[in-house]
Design an enzyme around this catalytic site. Structure first.
Site, PDB file in Angstrom:
ATOM      1  N   LEU A 146      -1.455  -6.903  -6.467  1.00  0.00           N
ATOM      2  CA  LEU A 146      -1.136  -6.853  -7.888  1.00  0.00           C
ATOM      3  C   LEU A 146      -1.323  -5.475  -8.520  1.00  0.00           C
ATOM      4  CD1 LEU A 146      -2.644 -10.292  -8.996  1.00  0.00           C
ATOM      5  CD2 LEU A 146      -0.305  -9.738  -8.299  1.00  0.00           C
ATOM      6  N   CYS A 147      -1.581  -4.463  -7.692  1.00  0.00           N
ATOM      7  CA  CYS A 147      -1.677  -3.091  -8.207  1.00  0.00           C
ATOM      8  C   CYS A 147      -0.283  -2.531  -8.485  1.00  0.00           C
ATOM      9  CB  CYS A 147      -2.389  -2.187  -7.195  1.00  0.00           C
ATOM     10  SG  CYS A 147      -4.169  -2.319  -7.217  1.00  0.00           S
ATOM     11  N   HIS A 148      -0.197  -1.709  -9.522  1.00  0.00           N
ATOM     12  CA  HIS A 148       1.075  -1.056  -9.842  1.00  0.00           C
ATOM     13  C   HIS A 148       1.305   0.133  -8.908  1.00  0.00           C
ATOM     14  CE1 HIS A 148       0.154  -3.255 -13.549  1.00  0.00           C
ATOM     15  NE2 HIS A 148       1.448  -3.241 -13.779  1.00  0.00           N
ATOM     16  N   MET A 184      -8.517   1.614  -8.700  1.00  0.00           N
ATOM     17  CA  MET A 184      -8.263   1.041  -7.377  1.00  0.00           C
ATOM     18  C   MET A 184      -7.877   2.106  -6.365  1.00  0.00           C
ATOM     19  SD  MET A 184      -9.097  -2.030  -7.586  1.00  0.00           S
ATOM     20  CE  MET A 184      -8.629  -2.371  -5.895  1.00  0.00           C
ATOM     21  N   ASP A 199     -13.970   3.679  12.756  1.00  0.00           N
ATOM     22  CA  ASP A 199     -13.038   3.661  13.887  1.00  0.00           C
ATOM     23  C   ASP A 199     -13.274   4.829  14.841  1.00  0.00           C
ATOM     24  OD1 ASP A 199     -10.530   2.764  15.267  1.00  0.00           O
ATOM     25  OD2 ASP A 199      -9.865   4.757  14.615  1.00  0.00           O
TER      26      ASP A 199
END
Length: 231
Positions: A146-148, A184, A199
């Site tokens: 839902l991020c733009h 975000m 990693d």
């Protein structure tokens, strides 16, 4: 009151329970209630049915109306029907927006020594993680549904070794001039950088931890400036 009535009725002789008038029963109950008041300090209703004020209503408990929730406190990604939605930001003003986030990657002494000496088999851990964090910020809208999809004007990711805690401290900054914030993007940058550190180092240890992913500071937008209080 029902308890008092039952006790009063049981204390009467059987013949009186069957034959006595309601006046006699009520008189006996009143006498018993006086004794109970003397013992417990509380007088129940003197009538058989009690006052109308003491009777429970069929409507149940009275609830106070819920106060209207301030728009600033609402979950904006939830529609009036309770469904997930992408927020419409078309009505918002354009402003410069900046966000800074941070996290820690706890390595342990063994892995910390390898990273600080640049002897990890996969290569330069900090340099690769830095690039991964920048790339992660740019791909935030693809990772978080839902991020733009916004145009970033700046992304910074810094990693530094902390010999006291045997960890890597990561700070990320994202900036944009637009209608929605970049919190975000900043948090995605540090998270992806932290995952990359893991990693690169997981062959040496599986015990590495990524902790304290959080927003530190933001500016711009309707809510204005915000900074985390320093401990």
């Amino acid at each position: 009151m029902a308890m008092f009535i039952r006790r009063a009725a049981l204390m009467l002789p059987k013949s009186r329970r069957l034959c006595s008038s309601s006046h006699d029963i009520e008189s006996s109950i009143n006498e018993l209630n006086k004794e109970m008041e003397f013992v417990f300090g509380e007088a129940p209703p003197t009538s058989l049915t009690g006052s109308s004020e003491s009777q429970p209503t069929s409507q149940g408990p009275e609830f106070k109306p819920v106060e209207k929730i301030d728009n600033e406190s609402k979950l904006t990604h939830i529609s009036s029907k309770g469904e997930a939605q992408m927020v419409d930001v078309s009505h918002k003003d354009i402003s410069k927006r900046v966000a800074i986030a941070s996290c820690k990657v706890i390595l342990g002494k063994k892995v910390y020594d390898l990273v600080s000496a640049n002897q990890v088999a996969k290569g330069d851990v900090l340099s690769v993680a830095k690039l991964a964090g920048i790339s992660g910020a740019k791909h935030t809208s693809n990772l978080v549904p839902l991020c733009h999809n916004i145009n970033l004007t700046h992304v910074r990711v810094d990693l530094r070794l902390n010999a006291r805690d045997y960890c890597v401290e990561i700070e990320g900054e994202a900036a944009s001039t637009g209608k929605t914030g970049v919190e975000m993007e900043a948090m995605t940058a540090v998270t992806v950088a932290g995952l990359t550190v893991y990693d690169m180092c997981k062959a040496a240890s599986k015990d590495i931890q990524i902790t304290d992913v959080r927003l530190e500071h933001k500016t711009g937008g309707k809510s204005g400036n915000w900074s985390r209080e320093k401990q």
